[in-house]
Design a protein around this motif. Structure first.
Motif, PDB file in Angstrom:
ATOM      1  N   ASP A  62       0.800  -1.223   0.000  1.00  0.00           N
ATOM      2  CA  ASP A  62       0.000   0.000   0.000  1.00  0.00           C
ATOM      3  C   ASP A  62       0.832   1.272   0.000  1.00  0.00           C
ATOM      4  OD1 ASP A  62       0.940  -0.398   2.533  1.00  0.00           O
ATOM      5  OD2 ASP A  62      -0.916   0.097   3.564  1.00  0.00           O
ATOM      6  N   PHE A  63       2.149   1.183   0.208  1.00  0.00           N
ATOM      7  CA  PHE A  63       2.946   2.393   0.030  1.00  0.00           C
ATOM      8  C   PHE A  63       3.981   2.210  -1.077  1.00  0.00           C
ATOM      9  CE2 PHE A  63       6.648   0.628   2.064  1.00  0.00           C
ATOM     10  CZ  PHE A  63       6.220  -0.055   3.183  1.00  0.00           C
ATOM     11  N   ASN A  64       3.672   1.332  -2.012  1.00  0.00           N
ATOM     12  CA  ASN A  64       4.564   1.130  -3.147  1.00  0.00           C
ATOM     13  C   ASN A  64       4.216   2.123  -4.248  1.00  0.00           C
ATOM     14  OD1 ASN A  64       6.472   0.077  -4.873  1.00  0.00           O
ATOM     15  ND2 ASN A  64       5.017  -1.367  -5.766  1.00  0.00           N
ATOM     16  N   ARG A  65       4.649   3.356  -4.078  1.00  0.00           N
ATOM     17  CA  ARG A  65       4.388   4.398  -5.056  1.00  0.00           C
ATOM     18  C   ARG A  65       5.667   5.193  -5.264  1.00  0.00           C
ATOM     19  NH1 ARG A  65       0.245   5.060  -1.144  1.00  0.00           N
ATOM     20  NH2 ARG A  65      -1.764   4.320  -1.856  1.00  0.00           N
ATOM     21  N   ARG A  66       5.796   5.716  -6.490  1.00  0.00           N
ATOM     22  CA  ARG A  66       6.901   6.643  -6.717  1.00  0.00           C
ATOM     23  C   ARG A  66       6.631   7.887  -5.890  1.00  0.00           C
ATOM     24  NH1 ARG A  66       7.479  11.091  -9.664  1.00  0.00           N
ATOM     25  NH2 ARG A  66       5.545  10.791 -10.838  1.00  0.00           N
ATOM     26  N   ILE A  67       7.624   8.334  -5.165  1.00  0.00           N
ATOM     27  CA  ILE A  67       7.437   9.515  -4.331  1.00  0.00           C
ATOM     28  C   ILE A  67       7.143  10.720  -5.208  1.00  0.00           C
ATOM     29  CG2 ILE A  67       8.614  11.135  -2.794  1.00  0.00           C
ATOM     30  CD1 ILE A  67       9.973   8.801  -1.500  1.00  0.00           C
ATOM     31  N   ALA A  68       6.005  11.343  -4.981  1.00  0.00           N
ATOM     32  CA  ALA A  68       5.623  12.537  -5.726  1.00  0.00           C
ATOM     33  C   ALA A  68       5.194  13.596  -4.726  1.00  0.00           C
ATOM     34  CB  ALA A  68       4.483  12.225  -6.692  1.00  0.00           C
ATOM     35  N   ILE A  69       5.974  14.644  -4.605  1.00  0.00           N
ATOM     36  CA  ILE A  69       5.685  15.673  -3.630  1.00  0.00           C
ATOM     37  C   ILE A  69       4.420  16.428  -4.029  1.00  0.00           C
ATOM     38  CG2 ILE A  69       6.632  17.673  -2.429  1.00  0.00           C
ATOM     39  CD1 ILE A  69       8.123  15.042  -2.049  1.00  0.00           C
ATOM     40  N   CYS A  70       3.574  16.697  -3.058  1.00  0.00           N
ATOM     41  CA  CYS A  70       2.375  17.468  -3.320  1.00  0.00           C
ATOM     42  C   CYS A  70       2.739  18.945  -3.322  1.00  0.00           C
ATOM     43  CB  CYS A  70       1.312  17.187  -2.251  1.00  0.00           C
ATOM     44  SG  CYS A  70      -0.184  18.142  -2.488  1.00  0.00           S
ATOM     45  N   PHE A  71       2.612  19.594  -4.485  1.00  0.00           N
ATOM     46  CA  PHE A  71       3.015  20.977  -4.632  1.00  0.00           C
ATOM     47  C   PHE A  71       1.826  21.934  -4.711  1.00  0.00           C
ATOM     48  CE2 PHE A  71       7.025  19.144  -5.477  1.00  0.00           C
ATOM     49  CZ  PHE A  71       7.960  20.140  -5.338  1.00  0.00           C
ATOM     50  N   HIS A  72       0.661  21.514  -4.254  1.00  0.00           N
ATOM     51  CA  HIS A  72      -0.502  22.332  -4.500  1.00  0.00           C
ATOM     52  C   HIS A  72      -0.973  23.086  -3.266  1.00  0.00           C
ATOM     53  CE1 HIS A  72      -0.128  20.328  -8.191  1.00  0.00           C
ATOM     54  NE2 HIS A  72      -0.300  19.167  -7.615  1.00  0.00           N
ATOM     55  N   ASP A  73      -0.226  23.063  -2.220  1.00  0.00           N
ATOM     56  CA  ASP A  73      -0.393  23.981  -1.109  1.00  0.00           C
ATOM     57  C   ASP A  73       0.977  24.116  -0.461  1.00  0.00           C
ATOM     58  OD1 ASP A  73      -0.001  21.782   0.693  1.00  0.00           O
ATOM     59  OD2 ASP A  73      -2.115  21.274   0.448  1.00  0.00           O
ATOM     60  N   ASN A  74       1.068  24.947   0.541  1.00  0.00           N
ATOM     61  CA  ASN A  74       2.374  25.232   1.125  1.00  0.00           C
ATOM     62  C   ASN A  74       2.779  24.253   2.212  1.00  0.00           C
ATOM     63  OD1 ASN A  74       2.721  27.368  -0.581  1.00  0.00           O
ATOM     64  ND2 ASN A  74       2.136  28.944   0.884  1.00  0.00           N
ATOM     65  N   GLN A  75       2.008  23.163   2.400  1.00  0.00           N
ATOM     66  CA  GLN A  75       2.376  22.191   3.421  1.00  0.00           C
ATOM     67  C   GLN A  75       3.743  21.578   3.150  1.00  0.00           C
ATOM     68  OE1 GLN A  75      -0.772  19.299   3.782  1.00  0.00           O
ATOM     69  NE2 GLN A  75      -1.480  20.256   5.659  1.00  0.00           N
ATOM     70  N   THR A  76       4.068  21.441   1.873  1.00  0.00           N
ATOM     71  CA  THR A  76       5.351  20.853   1.504  1.00  0.00           C
ATOM     72  C   THR A  76       6.503  21.600   2.148  1.00  0.00           C
ATOM     73  OG1 THR A  76       4.405  20.200  -0.616  1.00  0.00           O
ATOM     74  CG2 THR A  76       6.793  20.175  -0.447  1.00  0.00           C
ATOM     75  N   LEU A  77       6.336  22.895   2.348  1.00  0.00           N
ATOM     76  CA  LEU A  77       7.407  23.726   2.863  1.00  0.00           C
ATOM     77  C   LEU A  77       7.590  23.583   4.376  1.00  0.00           C
ATOM     78  CD1 LEU A  77       6.626  26.963   0.821  1.00  0.00           C
ATOM     79  CD2 LEU A  77       8.365  25.239   0.323  1.00  0.00           C
ATOM     80  N   SER A  78       6.588  23.025   5.066  1.00  0.00           N
ATOM     81  CA  SER A  78       6.665  23.007   6.528  1.00  0.00           C
ATOM     82  C   SER A  78       6.525  21.629   7.161  1.00  0.00           C
ATOM     83  CB  SER A  78       5.573  23.925   7.103  1.00  0.00           C
ATOM     84  OG  SER A  78       4.293  23.505   6.675  1.00  0.00           O
ATOM     85  N   MET A  79       6.044  20.623   6.417  1.00  0.00           N
ATOM     86  CA  MET A  79       5.842  19.309   7.027  1.00  0.00           C
ATOM     87  C   MET A  79       7.180  18.712   7.488  1.00  0.00           C
ATOM     88  SD  MET A  79       4.987  16.972   3.659  1.00  0.00           S
ATOM     89  CE  MET A  79       3.510  17.916   3.354  1.00  0.00           C
ATOM     90  N   ALA A  80       7.111  17.930   8.536  1.00  0.00           N
ATOM     91  CA  ALA A  80       8.331  17.400   9.140  1.00  0.00           C
ATOM     92  C   ALA A  80       9.160  16.597   8.154  1.00  0.00           C
ATOM     93  CB  ALA A  80       7.983  16.559  10.370  1.00  0.00           C
ATOM     94  N   ASP A  81       8.507  15.764   7.338  1.00  0.00           N
ATOM     95  CA  ASP A  81       9.233  14.938   6.379  1.00  0.00           C
ATOM     96  C   ASP A  81       8.388  14.801   5.119  1.00  0.00           C
ATOM     97  OD1 ASP A  81      10.633  13.116   4.901  1.00  0.00           O
ATOM     98  OD2 ASP A  81      11.039  11.761   6.564  1.00  0.00           O
ATOM     99  N   PRO A  82       8.692  15.557   4.060  1.00  0.00           N
ATOM    100  CA  PRO A  82       7.874  15.520   2.842  1.00  0.00           C
ATOM    101  C   PRO A  82       7.970  14.216   2.070  1.00  0.00           C
ATOM    102  CG  PRO A  82       9.856  16.822   2.486  1.00  0.00           C
ATOM    103  CD  PRO A  82       9.824  16.486   3.939  1.00  0.00           C
TER     104      PRO A  82
END
Length: 456
Positions: A422-442
């Motif tokens: 269930d976590f076998n996915r290519r890592i794709a950062i979510c760039f559609h809000d600013n959470q990417t900039l502050s989450m502990a581990d993107p």
């Protein structure tokens, strides 16, 4: 249940019996803050008003988050535009955040001049048509803005190759530019006018061959672009903690980190170390010296590796000796032996610090097994290894993998393994809000789903 006492907003103490509305006893400031997070529509106002009469005046005067997506009707519907105008004219409190897609609406100018927006702190402009010009009226909010996101619109002076526009956003803390074509000089002029900027997000911004990061305040930079043919250069970023990107595994730009002493999170990168270098304008002597200096600040790294290729990954491990989390997305290629032999004269220091490893697209064939087994037998501080498996993981398959990985001989007796699909996915950062900039581990699996529908 015994009755309780609480302070009424008037200051008098009042005995509360079971079933009494305790929420309405909170001060107006707290209730107003709660209301400000509710959707901008009449239904939300009706629901809060139904709770208590006291809430009715609070709705009209509380700070407002105005999002035109919450207003029913198509984008060009006159009733929808009229609803925005009515909210701005009748709402007695300040508008704290404005999120709007109707940049081509003829009423937009009147909306932006509304006194209700005088204390605006966050703005999100998403143009329905690519390169619609950003209304100059928007710049009147610049002195008070803390968060700004501009999508598909044309910024003033963005294509000026002679004189970059003079922007001034003295309080801006987070900036996101999405699908905006602009010259490098214009971008640097914009950033120069943001003296307290801590978060910068760039997605699909063409017109810039080389991205230079030179800022005393930036802490997070997120980039989703394939346009930087001349690379990304971190020249001087004393507070930068994370440099993250999506799409880099396909066309990874040359990454140069000259000065970023606090950089902790880096990726995603391909396992080609030649792309982690200084630009050609620097002497070869400096290049050689730079590659010999390990980056001890980096704690989390994501790599994309063909194979996976253990020899290539080891080069990065040596360069980041204090690594604690390693994410590897494999791109299956021809079988590799992955039989790396440790050399006591050339130790891999991070094997004493690695606590968590995530392997995406784990197949369980000899190439994968040998790659993972290297860490099983040598990572002394390992606590958890996650393996995203392509197929369904049966108990029999898991038992066979434990045996082949020599789990009983693991270097860290505290190490645990988790084989899951269930976590076998290519890592794709979510760039559609600013959470990417502050989450502990993107790079965590909970952040791997892209809300815009990218293939993951």
């Amino acid at each position: 249940m015994a009755a309780a006492s609480a302070a009424h907003p008037s200051g008098a103490k009042k005995t509360i019996s079971p079933g009494v509305d305790r929420i309405s006893l909170l001060p107006d400031e707290i209730l107003g803050a709660v209301i400000s997070f509710l959707p901008t529509d009449a239904a939300a106002a009706a629901r809060t008003g139904a709770l208590s009469r006291r809430w009715r005046h609070l709705w009209r005067s509380s700070p407002l988050d105005l999002d035109d997506r919450h207003i029913p009707g198509p984008r060009d519907c006159p009733d929808r535009a009229g609803a925005v105008s009515k909210i701005l004219s009748e709402h007695q409190g300040p508008v704290r955040r404005l999120r709007i897609e109707s940049i081509g609406d003829p009423d937009l100018g009147a909306w932006l001049r509304s006194p209700a927006l005088d204390k605006l702190q966050e703005i999100d402009i998403d143009a329905p048509r690519y390169s619609d010009p950003l209304p100059l009226t928007t710049l009147r909010f610049a002195p008070g803005l803390r968060v700004a996101r501009f999508v598909s619109c044309s910024l003033p002076g963005a294509l000026d190759v002679v004189d970059a526009p003079a922007f001034s956003f003295p309080r801006l803390n987070q900036l996101a530019l999405v699908s905006i074509y602009m010259r490098e000089r214009a971008l640097h002029g914009l950033l120069a006018g943001c003296p307290v900027l801590e978060g910068l997000l760039l997605e699909g911004c063409g017109g810039i061959d080389r991205l230079r990061i030179n800022s005393p305040t930036l802490r997070s930079v997120a980039v989703c672009d394939r346009y930087y043919t001349k690379g990304i250069v971190v020249e001087n970023a004393p507070r930068l903690e994370r440099l993250i990107g999506a799409d880099w595994p396909f066309t990874t730009p040359y990454i140069t980190v000259i000065s970023a002493p606090k950089l902790e999170i880096l990726g995603s990168l391909v396992d080609d170390f030649s792309r982690f270098r200084l630009p050609s304008t620097v002497s070869q002597e400096m290049v050689a010296d730079n590659l010999k200096m390990p980056m001890r600040s980096v704690k989390a790294l994501h790599l994309t590796s063909c194979g996976p290729n253990l020899n290539s990954v080891v080069v990065f491990l040596k360069f980041f000796p204090c690594l604690q989390k390693l994410y590897i997305t494999t791109s299956p290629q021809s079988a590799m032996e992955n039989a790396y032999q440790l050399d006591p004269q050339d130790p891999i220091e991070c094997l004493d610090h690695l606590r968590e490893i995530v392997l995406q697209c784990y197949v369980g064939k000899e190439t994968d097994v040998n790659f993972a087994k290297f860490f099983v037998l040598h990572a002394k501080a390992l606590e958890l290894m996650k393996c995203g498996v392509n197929d369904v993981c049966t108990e029999e398959w898991r038992a066979d993998q434990y045996r082949r990985l020599q789990f009983d001989c693991r270097a860290s007796q505290n190490a645990q393994f988790d084989f899951r699909s269930d976590f076998n996915r290519r890592i794709a950062i979510c760039f559609h809000d600013n959470q990417t900039l502050s989450m502990a581990d993107p790079f965590e699996s909970s952040c791997m789903l892209c809300r815009k529908g990218w293939s993951v």
